[in-house]
Design an enzyme around this catalytic site. Structure first.
Site, mmCIF file in Angstrom:
data_model
loop_
_atom_site.group_PDB
_atom_site.id
_atom_site.type_symbol
_atom_site.label_atom_id
_atom_site.label_comp_id
_atom_site.label_asym_id
_atom_site.label_seq_id
_atom_site.Cartn_x
_atom_site.Cartn_y
_atom_site.Cartn_z
ATOM 1 N N GLY A 310 0.818 -1.203 0.000
ATOM 2 C CA GLY A 310 0.000 0.000 0.000
ATOM 3 C C GLY A 310 0.852 1.253 0.000
ATOM 4 C CD GLU A 530 -1.834 30.073 -9.039
ATOM 5 O OE1 GLU A 530 -2.655 29.125 -9.009
ATOM 6 O OE2 GLU A 530 -0.623 29.921 -9.235
#
Length: 717
Positions: A310, A530
């Site tokens: 994992g 942005e």
């Protein structure tokens, strides 16, 4: 008298500073029957004193001396009948104390006697003395008498006019030279006066018949001893280091502490959340450790090894500790790097000791974290010690008896890199994937970590869990801890939702750098960049929802646009990948629309890298291109040049198409882009709701109102 002098000269010709040599057969010592010399056996002895002997090697003449002798020799050759020039050359040669210089003096004198006997040099007493001294220095003392007779014959055959000063005879000159050569020496290593007196008495017909003890010592050369000493010291240090490494004698802390059960707080399954399926599979291991015979009644066999895979931070180590805590058995922890050492065989030895210690404490659990560090795939290029360590691990796991109550649990983030012999049935039989927690698991993890934190009553862990998709258990624990630390810094009485929001933004976007000064022009350019990301994320179908946008520097970026999925993403569609590329290209496109192509900055480098990575994966791994559903491995060297070019063309086409779509969208929303950029300059950070209000032209709170509200909150706290 001459015979005794010759005998002493024969003894003096030895070149060893602290010993005597056996005289040659022509020496009077060996021909006189009345002298008995007793020599010790020919033993080669060695002592440390020889290393520090004061005897110095024969000095080599300097270049100035060589040049002077060359000049004197040239003058003597040009003027062979000038006695002063010949004497100057002879004296310079004798001053060098070299055997070759003595031989040159002897050669020049004898050549003069043979080819030029009428030379005035023959009548020079000083020249004859220098010649005799050279004979003595060369150890040719026996030729002194012959030299005297030869000179006397030549003087009779070639007389000179009567000289007012009488010249000493050749015999007297020889006696003088021999007497000087046998004078007592006071330096270390010379013959003592008592032994010399005995020798002279015996040689001259005395009554001394006592044998003279002569010790012969042949010392080794110093350079050989130094080489042997260095080689021996090196091998000794290597052996000593291996000894210290194996015994742990010089290590700080307890000896071989890694082979003792790990002590600490007991962890059970109640402390592990968000991985219910993994806990259910590990329940069988707990039951086996409690009662190993329970599964053998019907012939079943439990796996010898369990591999936990994992992402980092999902709780693999916590699960292994929980298994040991539930079963109440010793827990042996080791990391894959603990077995790697520079010395061959140390890693394999540690593997044997670890398994031996676990067998003594059985039933027990051995947990090896980062298993890929020691169990990676073998190849012919690997070092020998790496192969030995892995081979020993394979042997230990395969050598378990089925009745042994020892379970090996390994953890790795890269299961594909493990050697196939390690994951075959009989070793790591069962592979358990530990996934990222879903929303229910995130709620449980947040509740678990918030138990010891004083939080506000209006905080709902479900709301926090919905806003943190993709967070691992370690990320959630870090978020709770950061929120508590921030609340303590602000002198708050409890942790509020704002603190958790600040901690989440800190993990997602990095730390704010409000102290960094950015001029208004660059700040506005960052706001447009942005704003381009934010508008493309809002209007592109399939893009992840916008979470927050800021033009405040965070981490290494001058601004950041954060997106969060509405729910856990189990699979991603082709449309969502294209939307991701469009959002990445939105910032660069906004700069190009506002400032022109010549003024585009390098701030989009990370966006371009992300878009290129997504496009490459779409073409090579996921089959989202005209090349079809074909998997192209990066490590495959068999790809043709045409195939590589096709892949590059497809990657470029996907990115160019995304750039065109972002350009079309932002061109149509140019007014909204202007409003959003100026709002970012004023407010610096906007969430998704505020962004929607700004682009619709609706007013939001003034910056002064926000500051007044924050100051009031701090005052109340």
């Amino acid at each position: 008298m001459l015979t005794s002098v010759l005998a002493r000269s024969a003894l003096r010709r030895s070149r060893l500073p602290l010993s005597l040599r056996i005289p040659p057969p022509s020496s009077p010592l060996t021909t006189n029957p009345r002298i008995f010399l007793h020599f010790s056996s020919q033993r080669r002895t060695f002592s440390l004193a020889s290393l520090f002997s004061r005897t110095k090697p024969t000095p080599i003449p300097s270049p100035q001396v060589v040049a002077q002798i060359t000049r004197l020799e040239a003058d003597a050759n040009v003027h062979p009948h000038e006695v002063d020039k010949q004497l100057a050359l002879f004296r310079a040669l004798l001053d060098t104390t070299l055997p070759s210089s003595y031989e040159l003096v002897v050669t020049r004198w004898e050549r003069m006697c043979e080819y030029d006997p009428s030379s005035p040099l023959l009548h020079s007493a000083d020249a004859f003395q220098l010649y005799l001294s050279s004979l003595v220095k060369l150890g040719q003392t026996a030729n002194v008498n012959k030299a005297v007779e030869t000179r006397e014959e030549l003087l009779v055959a070639h007389p000179l006019p009567e000289s007012p000063v009488p010249q000493p005879s050749s015999q007297d000159l020889a006696q003088s030279v021999l007497a000087q050569s046998t004078a007592p020496q006071t330096t270390t290593g010379s013959i003592s006066q008592a032994d010399m007196a005995k020798l002279l008495a015996a040689f001259n017909g005395g009554e001394g018949h006592t044998p003279i003890q002569v010790s012969i010592i042949d010392r080794c050369m110093t350079i050989h001893f130094v080489c042997y000493l260095l080689a021996g010291s090196f091998f000794f240090l290597v052996v000593l280091s291996v000894f210290f490494e194996n015994t742990g004698f010089m290590k700080a802390g307890p000896k071989q502490s890694q082979f003792e059960p790990t002590e600490g707080k007991t962890v059970n399954f109640g402390d592990v959340h968000g991985v219910d399926e993994a806990k259910e599979e590990l329940q069988d291991v707990v039951q086996f450790l409690k009662d190993p015979t329970a599964f053998a009644s019907l012939g079943g066999k439990l796996p010898k090894g369990i591999l936990l895979t994992g992402s980092p931070g999902v709780g693999k180590t916590m699960l292994a500790r929980a298994v040991a805590g539930e079963a109440g058995v010793p827990f042996f922890f080791a990391s894959g790097s603990d077995f790697e050492e520079m010395f061959v065989g140390v890693g394999a030895k540690r593997v044997r000791e670890l398994f031996a210690a676990a067998r003594k404490k059985e039933p027990a659990i051995i947990f090896i974290d980062e298993l890929d560090a020691v169990g990676g795939k073998r190849s012919s290029r690997d070092q020998q010690y790496m192969k030995q360590t892995l081979n020993q691990l394979l042997v230990e796991m395969d050598g378990f008896q089925q009745s042994e109550g020892v379970i090996v649990i390994g953890a790795t983030n890269f299961p594909e890199s493990l050697d196939q012999a390690l994951v075959r049935p009989g070793r790591f039989d069962r592979i358990i994937n530990v996934p990222l927690p879903d929303i229910r698991g995130r709620v449980q993890i947040l509740q678990h970590h918030m138990r010891n934190v004083i939080t506000s009553r209006d905080i709902d862990p479900k709301v926090l869990a919905r806003g943190t998709p993709g967070f691992s258990g370690a990320d959630l624990q870090n978020m709770v801890n950061l929120a508590a630390i921030q609340a303590s810094k602000e002198k708050a009485t409890e942790v509020s939702l704002n603190h958790f929001e600040w901690a989440k933004d800190r993990i997602l976007m990095g730390a704010e750098r409000k102290s960094q000064y950015i001029d208004p022009k660059n700040k506005l350019a960052t706001a447009y960049h942005e704003g381009g990301h934010a508008l493309v994320a809002l209007y592109t179908d399939g893009a992840m929802p916008l979470h927050k946008v800021t033009c405040v520097p965070r981490g290494h970026a001058l601004g950041f646009t954060a997106q969060l999925p509405e729910s856990d993403r189990t699979s991603i569609t082709y449309k969502e990948y294209l939307a991701d590329i469009d959002v990445s290209m939105g910032g660069r496109v906004a700069e190009q629309l506002i400032y022109g192509s010549d003024n585009v900055t390098s701030g989009a480098s990370s966006d371009i890298r992300h878009a290129t990575g997504v496009a490459q994966n779409m073409v090579k791994y996921w089959g989202f291109s005209k090349l079809g559903p074909v998997y192209y491995d990066n490590r495959d060297d068999n790809l043709s040049t045409n195939t590589k070019e096709e892949i590059e063309r497809e990657v470029l086409k996907i990115i160019r198409d995304g750039e065109v779509r972002a350009t079309t969208l932002l061109t149509s929303k140019i007014e909204e882009l202007h409003r959003l950029a100026h709002a970012l300059v004023e407010h610096e950070t906007l969430d998704s709701d505020e962004v929607r209000k700004v682009i619709r032209g609706e007013p939001i709170r003034n910056i002064s109102e926000v500051l007044d509200e924050e100051l009031q909150i701090k005052h109340d706290s």
